[in-house]
Write an enzyme that holds these catalytic residues in place. Structure first.
Site, PDB file in Angstrom:
ATOM      1  CG  HIS A  70      -2.028   1.137   1.228  1.00  0.00           C
ATOM      2  ND1 HIS A  70      -3.156   0.904   0.537  1.00  0.00           N
ATOM      3  CD2 HIS A  70      -1.769   2.557   1.687  1.00  0.00           C
ATOM      4  CE1 HIS A  70      -3.843   2.402   0.769  1.00  0.00           C
ATOM      5  NE2 HIS A  70      -3.134   3.105   1.281  1.00  0.00           N
ATOM      6  CB  CYS A  71       2.173   3.476  -2.672  1.00  0.00           C
ATOM      7  SG  CYS A  71       3.071   4.817  -2.846  1.00  0.00           S
ATOM      8  N   PRO A  72       1.127   5.223   0.203  1.00  0.00           N
ATOM      9  CG  PRO A  72       2.314   6.209   2.044  1.00  0.00           C
ATOM     10  CD  PRO A  72       2.427   4.921   1.361  1.00  0.00           C
ATOM     11  CG  ASN A 102      -5.326   2.314  -5.055  1.00  0.00           C
ATOM     12  OD1 ASN A 102      -5.972   1.706  -4.207  1.00  0.00           O
ATOM     13  ND2 ASN A 102      -5.815   2.564  -6.265  1.00  0.00           N
TER      14      ASN A 102
END
Length: 299
Positions: free
Chosen positions: A156-158, A162
């Site tokens: 999960h990439c802030p 997403n």
């Protein structure tokens, strides 16, 4: 002697309490085609806004500090076109990575009726996520931020607010690539501009005062260097993950490989689309991932 079962249980299997229909509500009706995917996470939204702000700040410095005041019109036009094109592709890739469903598994389909419809044979198992009440396809993992199980979830990439998964990994790779390219381009232009200002009068190399010009250029240099290092590492990590067909989570957990091994070229085509074309570099081209079944429930 106690025998170890030949199959591996992960979150569920055939446990009576998990198969009661009242434990899982029926899956919601699918939304209309083209419904936008967006994660309502405060940290992710803030990081996405910061990303856009930093790109637009670089755009401001490149245009109004370095290119527009330059008397070399060919230099200004060529570099302006290149930088703006790369910035546009980077932001477009960011939007696609952020607003594309990464591969969410239908929520609430772990009902007794649905499991019975799979017609499991002896020895076959299905995995269930007790958090979102979904039957998990092979290689799917639950994301605590998205609150969904994501197929081939890498992480999960802030910064894109997403998950990076089966459906949006291409856009995330393009985002890291284009950010690295505009960062490198900005660093080169900052270097040339400093040389130009040292050779010429500082009052003539920018429409801003010399102290303001120096501060703006140093901030851009620091930003570009930081993003060049970060996105280059992320780009290399993602390409390696694609070529080995092993997500970041699978590497960290050292999960047993149960899927067929393919060539690096086939793995690249699975993410970027069939066949190879200029669409691989376009955030507007949706990859055709072939006829693979995205819902491989039974293992």
């Amino acid at each position: 002697m106690m025998l170890i079962p030949t199959h591996h249980f992960r979150d569920i299997e055939r446990k009576p309490e998990y198969l009661q229909p009242e434990k899982c509500a029926p899956p919601p009706f699918p939304g209309p085609v083209g419904t936008m995917w967006f994660i309502r996470d405060g940290c992710g939204i803030a990081c996405a806004i910061v990303t856009w702000f930093l790109v637009l700040y670089a755009e401001f410095v490149v245009l109004f500090v370095m290119l527009i005041p330059s008397r070399d019109y060919a230099y200004s036009i060529i570099n302006g076109i290149v930088f703006n094109l790369l910035a546009f592709l980077a932001l477009a890739s960011h939007c696609r990575a952020m607003l594309t469903d990464p591969g969410a598994v239908p929520k609430g389909n772990a009902t007794k009726e649905f499991i019975e419809s799979l017609q499991l044979k002896p020895g076959q198992v299905v995995y269930k996520c007790p958090k979102c009440c979904s039957i998990k396809p092979d290689r799917a993992h639950h994301c605590s931020v998205c609150k969904r199980c994501i197929r081939k979830m890498d992480h999960h990439c802030p910064w894109v607010n997403n998950c990076v998964g089966e459906n949006n990994q291409k856009y995330f790779v393009l985002f890291t690539m284009y950010i690295a390219l505009i960062s490198l381009h900005a660093l080169i232009m900052v270097g040339f501009h400093f040389l130009h200002c040292f050779e010429e009068d500082w009052t003539k190399c920018s429409s801003f005062s010399p102290p303001t010009t120096v501060i703006l250029l140093i901030l851009l240099c620091f930003e570009a260097l930081l993003f060049l290092i970060f996105t280059s590492v992320m780009f290399g990590t993602q390409v390696h993950s694609i070529c080995t067909d092993e997500t970041g989570i699978e590497q960290l957990k050292k999960e047993e490989r149960r899927w067929a091994k393919k060539t690096k070229w086939m793995n690249m085509k699975a993410v970027f689309g069939h066949p190879f074309s200029l669409g691989w570099a376009s955030p507007f081209a949706t990859p055709d991932q072939g006829k693979a079944d995205p819902y491989q429930y039974v293992v």
